[in-house]
Design a protein around this motif. Structure first.
Motif, PDB file in Angstrom:
ATOM      1  N   ARG A 181       0.841  -1.193   0.000  1.00 53.49           N
ATOM      2  CA  ARG A 181       0.000   0.000   0.000  1.00 53.49           C
ATOM      3  C   ARG A 181       0.880   1.249   0.000  1.00 53.49           C
ATOM      4  NH1 ARG A 181      -4.823   2.262  -1.338  1.00 53.49           N
ATOM      5  NH2 ARG A 181      -6.363   2.095   0.322  1.00 53.49           N
ATOM      6  N   GLY A 182       0.448   2.299  -0.701  1.00 55.10           N
ATOM      7  CA  GLY A 182       1.180   3.571  -0.702  1.00 55.10           C
ATOM      8  C   GLY A 182       1.314   4.119   0.716  1.00 55.10           C
ATOM      9  N   LEU A 183       2.439   4.770   1.004  1.00 53.30           N
ATOM     10  CA  LEU A 183       2.717   5.233   2.377  1.00 53.30           C
ATOM     11  C   LEU A 183       1.793   6.346   2.859  1.00 53.30           C
ATOM     12  CD1 LEU A 183       6.595   5.151   2.180  1.00 53.30           C
ATOM     13  CD2 LEU A 183       5.206   3.964   3.906  1.00 53.30           C
ATOM     14  N   GLU A 184       1.063   6.994   1.942  1.00 49.66           N
ATOM     15  CA  GLU A 184       0.213   8.110   2.347  1.00 49.66           C
ATOM     16  C   GLU A 184      -1.158   7.654   2.849  1.00 49.66           C
ATOM     17  OE1 GLU A 184       0.976   7.044  -0.642  1.00 49.66           O
ATOM     18  OE2 GLU A 184       0.009   8.146  -2.255  1.00 49.66           O
ATOM     19  N   PHE A 185      -1.561   6.410   2.532  1.00 48.70           N
ATOM     20  CA  PHE A 185      -2.863   5.912   2.999  1.00 48.70           C
ATOM     21  C   PHE A 185      -2.760   5.550   4.482  1.00 48.70           C
ATOM     22  CE2 PHE A 185      -2.572   5.281  -1.524  1.00 48.70           C
ATOM     23  CZ  PHE A 185      -3.781   5.772  -1.976  1.00 48.70           C
ATOM     24  N   VAL A 186      -3.871   5.695   5.220  1.00 43.97           N
ATOM     25  CA  VAL A 186      -3.766   5.694   6.679  1.00 43.97           C
ATOM     26  C   VAL A 186      -3.210   4.375   7.234  1.00 43.97           C
ATOM     27  CG1 VAL A 186      -6.136   4.951   7.290  1.00 43.97           C
ATOM     28  CG2 VAL A 186      -4.888   6.548   8.763  1.00 43.97           C
ATOM     29  N   THR A 187      -3.590   3.237   6.630  1.00 44.57           N
ATOM     30  CA  THR A 187      -3.148   1.949   7.188  1.00 44.57           C
ATOM     31  C   THR A 187      -1.626   1.823   7.110  1.00 44.57           C
ATOM     32  OG1 THR A 187      -3.467   0.980   5.003  1.00 44.57           O
ATOM     33  CG2 THR A 187      -5.283   0.750   6.582  1.00 44.57           C
TER      34      THR A 187
END
Ligand code: NAP
Ligand code: GDD
Length: 337
Positions: A181-187
Motif C-alpha cells: 500500500r502507498g505510504l500516504e494511505f492511513v493503514t
C-alpha cells in the motif's frame, strides 16, 4: 490468454499481475513515461511482464496499445487514487480517474470490441452513505472530487455496456490494503510509523480523524474478485468487501499493540489532516459476489495488520542492518589504514 493492466505499478496492479501470471496469462502492463522508473512493486515479476508505454490522458497511446496487443481482458486500475490529492488537483483527478475511463472504453470500442473490461470503481462513491451496509443498488453520494470522478467512471462503464454491448463490468471495491500500500494511505502510514517507532527511528505519528470507519480487506484477496467478474457469462457489477468495519483508532491500537506499544503514547492529532468533507463510515454487503462468484475474503483484519507491521519492521531492520554494515566496513577500513 492475454491481459492488459493499467496501473500495474500500483498496489493492486502488482497483485493482479502475479495472480494472472500464475494462471498462465501473458500479462501486458501500461506504464507512463517518467524521468525515473518506479517499478518497485513489480521488480520481482518484471521478466514475466511486457510493459507498454501509454497514458490514460492520451487516446492515441491507448488505441495503439490495444490495436497491437489485442488483449482478451483489460483491467483499468490506473487512477489518481489518493483522496486528499483530489482536492488539490481536482481537474487532473477528473481526467485520470474519470475521463480516462471513457478514453479506454473508446479505444476498446474501436480497436478490440471483443475484449472483456474491468473498471476499478470504489466504495468512496457511497460517501455520505444513504444506507448501511452498502450494496450494488445503494445510491451514490460522493464526498470528494475523487469520489465524483469514480462515479463518472462507473456510470460510463455501465453506459458503454448498455449502448455498445461491450463486456464491461465495474467492481465496487471497499478499502483494501497490504504491505505494498502507498505510504500516504492511513493503514500503511500507521504500520510504517509503528516500525520506525519500535526501532527508535521516530517518536510520534500524526493522524487526522481517528473515528472514521472503513471496511478493510486484503488486496491479494480483492484482485481475485476482479478476475472472477470477467469469467462470468453476463457482465454485471459487484460490491467486494469483508462486511466488517473498524475505526482508524482500532487499526492503530492493534498495529501498536502487535509490537507491545500503546498507541495513545505516540499518536498525535493534527487538524491539518482532517478532510474538507469526510466519509465517516463505510460498510459493504458483498453477498451478491459471494453467491454468484463464489468469492470470499481469506485474510482477516488483525492478520493483515500484523503482516503489514512485520513487512515494515523487516524493511527498516534490513535498512538499519545495511547502514550498520556500511558503518562497520568504514570503521574497519579506518582502523586498518
Ligand atoms: P495505486 O497504488 O495508487 O496505483 C495507481 C496506479 O495508477 C499506478 O500504477 C499509477 O502509475 C497509475 N496511474 C496514475 N495515473 C495514470 C495515468 N494517467 N495513466 C496511466 N496510469 C496511471 O492504487 P491502488 O490502490 O492499486 O488502486 C487501484 C485502482 O483501484 C485505482 O483506480 C483506485 O482508485 C481503485 N480503488 C482502490 C481501492 C483501494 O482500497 N486500494 C479501493 C477501491 C478502488 P504510476 O506508478 O506511474 O503513478
Ligand atoms: N490518509 C490518511 N492520513 N487518512 C487518515 C489520516 C491520515 O493521517 N488520519 C485519519 N485518516 C482517515 C481519513 O480521514 C479517512 O477517513 C480514512 O482514514 C481512510 O483514509 P485513506 O487510507 O486515505 O483511504 P480512503 O478511504 O480515503 O480512500 C481509499 O479507499 C477508497 C475506497 O473506499 C483509497 O484507496 C481510494 O483510492 C479508494 O477508492
Amino acid at each position: 490468454m492475454k491481459a492488459l493492466i493499467t496501473g500495474i505499478t500500483g498496489q493492486d496492479g502488482s497483485y493482479l499481475a502475479e495472480f494472472l501470471i500464475a494462471k498462465g496469462y501473458r500479462v501486458y502492463g501500461v506504464v507512463r513515461r517518467s524521468s525515473t522508473e518506479k517499478y518497485d512493486r513489480i521488480a520481482h515479476i518484471r521478466d514475466r511482464l511486457v510493459l507498454v508505454q501509454a497514458d490514460l490522458l492520451d487516446q492515441v497511446s491507448l488505441s495503439q496499445a490495444l490495436k497491437e496487443i489485442q488483449p482478451d481482458e483489460i483491467y483499468n486500475l490506473g487512477a489518481q487514487s489518493f483522496v486528499p490529492t483530489s482536492w488539490a488537483q481536482p481537474v487532473l483527478t477528473a481526467e485520470f480517474t474519470g475521463t480516462g475511463v471513457t478514453r479506454m472504453l473508446e479505444a476498446i470500442r474501436s480497436d478490440c470490441p471483443q475484449a472483456r473490461f474491468y473498471q476499478a470503481s470504489s466504495s468512496e462513491m457511497f460517501g455520505m452513505v444513504r444506507e448501511t451496509p452498502q450494496n450494488e443498488k445503494t445510491p451514490f453520494y460522493p464526498r470528494s472530487p475523487y469520489g465524483v470522478a469514480k462515479v463518472y467512471g462507473h456510470h460510463i462503464t455501465v453506459n458503454y455496456r448498455e449502448s455498445y454491448r461491450l463486456f464491461a463490468v465495474s467492481g465496487i471495491l471497499f478499502n483494501h490494503e497490504s504491505p505494498r500500500r502507498g505510504l500516504e494511505f492511513v493503514t500503511r502510514k500507521i504500520t510504517d510509523a509503528v516500525a520506525r517507532i519500535k526501532l527508535g527511528l521516530a517518536d510520534e505519528l500524526k493522524l487526522g480523524n481517528l473515528d472514521a470507519k472503513r471496511d478493510w480487506g486484503f488486496a491479494g484477496d480483492y484482485v481475485k474478485a476482479m478476475w472472477m467478474m470477467l469469467q462470468q457469462d453476463k457482465p454485471q457489477d459487484y460490491v467486494i468487501s469483508t462486511g466488517i468495519a473498524h475505526s482508524v483508532r482500532e487499526f492503530a491500537e492493534i498495529a501498536f499493540g502487535f509490537v507491545g506499544l500503546d498507541y495513545k503514547k505516540y499518536v498525535k492529532l493534527d487538524s491539518e489532516l482532517l478532510r474538507p468533507a469526510e466519509v465517516d463510515h463505510l460498510l459493504g454487503d458483498s453477498s451478491k459476489a459471494r453467491s454468484e462468484l463464489g468469492w470470499r475474503p481469506e485474510v482477516g483484519f488483525r492478520e493483515m495488520i500484523e503482516m503489514m507491521v512485520e513487512a515494515d519492521l523487516q524493511r527498516y531492520s534490513y535498512g538499519k542492518l545495511m547502514d550498520e554494515n556500511r558503518y562497520s566496513e568504514t570503521k574497519t577500513k579506518a582502523l586498518s589504514s
